[in-house]
Write a protein that holds these residues in place. Structure first.
Motif, PDB file in Angstrom:
ATOM      1  N   LYS A  30      46.291  32.898  35.832  1.00  0.00           N
ATOM      2  CA  LYS A  30      47.032  32.580  37.066  1.00  0.00           C
ATOM      3  C   LYS A  30      46.736  33.593  38.165  1.00  0.00           C
ATOM      4  N   HIS A  31      45.510  34.096  38.180  1.00  0.00           N
ATOM      5  CA  HIS A  31      45.179  35.160  39.129  1.00  0.00           C
ATOM      6  C   HIS A  31      44.589  34.599  40.414  1.00  0.00           C
ATOM      7  N   ASP A  32      44.728  35.384  41.473  1.00  0.00           N
ATOM      8  CA  ASP A  32      44.214  35.031  42.784  1.00  0.00           C
ATOM      9  C   ASP A  32      42.706  34.800  42.730  1.00  0.00           C
ATOM     10  N   ALA A  33      42.221  33.820  43.483  1.00  0.00           N
ATOM     11  CA  ALA A  33      40.795  33.478  43.464  1.00  0.00           C
ATOM     12  C   ALA A  33      39.936  34.656  43.903  1.00  0.00           C
ATOM     13  N   GLY A  34      40.411  35.421  44.866  1.00  0.00           N
ATOM     14  CA  GLY A  34      39.663  36.593  45.314  1.00  0.00           C
ATOM     15  C   GLY A  34      39.553  37.648  44.235  1.00  0.00           C
ATOM     16  N   LEU A  35      40.628  37.854  43.495  1.00  0.00           N
ATOM     17  CA  LEU A  35      40.612  38.815  42.398  1.00  0.00           C
ATOM     18  C   LEU A  35      39.649  38.359  41.308  1.00  0.00           C
ATOM     19  N   GLN A 472      45.254  45.523  39.672  1.00  0.00           N
ATOM     20  CA  GLN A 472      46.583  45.538  40.282  1.00  0.00           C
ATOM     21  C   GLN A 472      47.198  46.938  40.237  1.00  0.00           C
ATOM     22  N   TRP A 477      45.190  44.614  44.498  1.00  0.00           N
ATOM     23  CA  TRP A 477      45.814  43.300  44.536  1.00  0.00           C
ATOM     24  C   TRP A 477      47.284  43.435  44.158  1.00  0.00           C
TER      25      TRP A 477
END
Length: 478
Positions: A30-35, A472, A477
């Motif tokens: 469920k991580h950000d696309a940029g990450l 993170q 992030w």
């Protein structure tokens, strides 16, 4: 020096295959696309060339060092000496190192190096010159150091090459207390660690033993739980293949086939791995070994013989869509990096097989390299501070028990109980614990969501989640 564009005839599928595996697994996070893009991408790619003198002339050597991820420092990865090395391969191997370290909870980012030569074509003096010059180039660009990037052996390199790297780095960094921590896989005499040479093969064997220990999983593929009597074919009789076969035999498996570049041998009643190794050492080939009932000049035929477990421990892309349907094994344990293509893996799973992925199976080497790095930073061998204390404490306990109970132990029983752990025993214990815990993590992820589909994807999901947490924690992030 900037990254060069790949030439047209280079094989450029390997990094793409790794990225495909990443993208598939990423959908279960469920991580950000940029990450996710940051985790997947190679951070630093250094391609360079340098001349060496050969005879009366010069030869220009192509070389690479790739640092895939800096979410942990230092980065870590071997140096491959091979004519087949190219930028795509080094990038792929660096990415696999990132995920591998995360899977086995080793606090390194991933890196990899490559020198485009066939070591057999060079004298020892020329190899030393190449290795030392490669190291100097890395030093000049700040691509090596105990807190920056720590190389190790890989295909075509070993303890000798690592000792040259260590000496060159120490010479170029006079007074640096932790200089020996700039490279691992060194000889014991040069601050290496007991058990490193056989670590990758031992890790492969432990991974297989753990996989086959689950009765529920084995029932689904038509095998009984446990290694006892399992028939195994190993491809590659180098460091990884030899020790994988050796420890699998010690765990109760039956090594029925061995494959090398010159051909393959097979005996359904079992092969003596040490006898085959000595035969090849004496003759230069595994062919002609008296204990073989079948032999094949085409090594790929050896992979297709009857067995329960196949261990490809040579190079990548050995099992493809073209030959996977001929593989008779129920389990493939990847001792090499990337030996199975994604298309072949899909077919194998569809036919009810299990693949123990390279990112986990061959992580024993980097695990023990981590122990060596810790040893170099602490400047104390494992067991040196506490071994005698443990033995004296155990001796006092044994004497007390004997005095209270009135019984006496045999000399062998006393020595077994009293003995303190040596460095090798501590290293092997740490490796075994790492491989067992990591397999359980992967299997739990695999079982938690049937849609994940394979152990490789489950391992990748776990790696992505751990690396994301590291980023993170760096505050990059939210």
């Amino acid at each position: 020096m900037a990254t060069n564009i790949l030439v047209a005839d280079e094989d450029t599928h390997f990094f793409g295959d790794v990225c495909k595996n990443f993208d598939y697994a990423a959908q279960f996070t469920k991580h950000d696309a940029g990450l996710l893009d940051q985790i997947k991408s190679c951070n630093s790619v250094y391609r360079f060339r340098f001349p060496i003198r050969r005879g009366n002339g010069f030869e220009v050597i192509d070389a690479w060092r790739v640092e895939h991820s800096h979410h942990q420092s230092p980065t870590k990865g071997g140096i491959r000496y091979s004519e087949m090395v190219n930028e795509d391969e080094v990038m792929a191997l660096a990415a696999l190192m990132t995920y591998k370290c995360a899977i086995v909870n080793v606090p390194f980012g991933g890196a990899k190096g490559g020198i485009k030569i066939n070591p057999k074509n060079y004298t020892v003096s020329e190899l030393e010159n190449i290795t030392r010059r490669y190291t100097v180039e890395l030093i000049k660009k700040n691509f090596i150091g105990p807190s920056i990037d720590v190389p190790a052996p890989d295909y075509g390199s070993g303890e000798r090459e690592m000792s040259w790297i260590a000496d060159t780095y120490a010479t170029m960094n006079p007074g640096q207390l932790d200089a020996m921590g700039a490279v691992t896989g060194k000889p014991i005499a040069l601050h290496g660690i007991a058990g490193r040479r056989e670590a990758t093969g031992r890790g492969v064997a432990i991974a297989i033993r753990e996989c086959v220990s689950f009765g529920e999983d084995m029932q689904k593929i038509g095998l009984l739980p446990g290694l006892a009597g399992k028939k195994v074919i190993v491809q590659g009789l180098g460091n990884v293949g030899y020790y994988s076969a050796k420890f699998l035999a010690e765990f109760g498996a039956l090594i029925v086939g061995l494959c090398e570049f010159e051909g393959a041998i097979y005996n359904e009643d079992g092969l003596d791995i040490e006898a085959v190794f000595q035969h090849r050492k004496a003759t230069g080939s595994i062919l002609g070994y008296a204990g073989a009932k079948k032999e094949f000049k085409n090594t790929m035929e050896g992979l297709e013989q009857p067995c329960d477990i196949l261990v490809p421990a040579a190079l990548e892309n050995q099992i493809t869509e073209d030959n996977i349907r001929n593989i008779q094994a129920k389990i493939i344990a990847e001792g090499a990096n990337g030996p199975t293509s994604p298309e072949a893996e899909a077919i194998f799973y569809a036919n009810g097989g299990i693949i123990i992925p390279d990112m986990y199976a061959n992580a024993g080497g980097v695990t023990v390299s981590y122990f060596e790095w810790l040893k170099n930073l602490s400047h104390v061998a494992f067991g040196r501070m506490n071994r005698r204390f443990e033995e004296n404490s155990n001796l006092n306990l044994v004497n007390m028990v004997e005095g209270i109970t009135g019984t006496s132990l045999t000399p062998m029983q006393r020595s077994t109980i009293i003995k303190g752990a040596s460095e090798l025993e501590l290293v092997n214990s740490g490796l075994e614990d790492t491989m067992i815990r990591s397999y359980h993590e992967i299997r739990e992820t695999y079982k938690s969501n049937p849609a994940i589909g394979t152990l490789r994807s489950a391992a990748m999901v776990g790696a992505i989640n751990k690396i994301a947490v590291s980023y993170q924690n760096l505050g990059i992030w939210p």
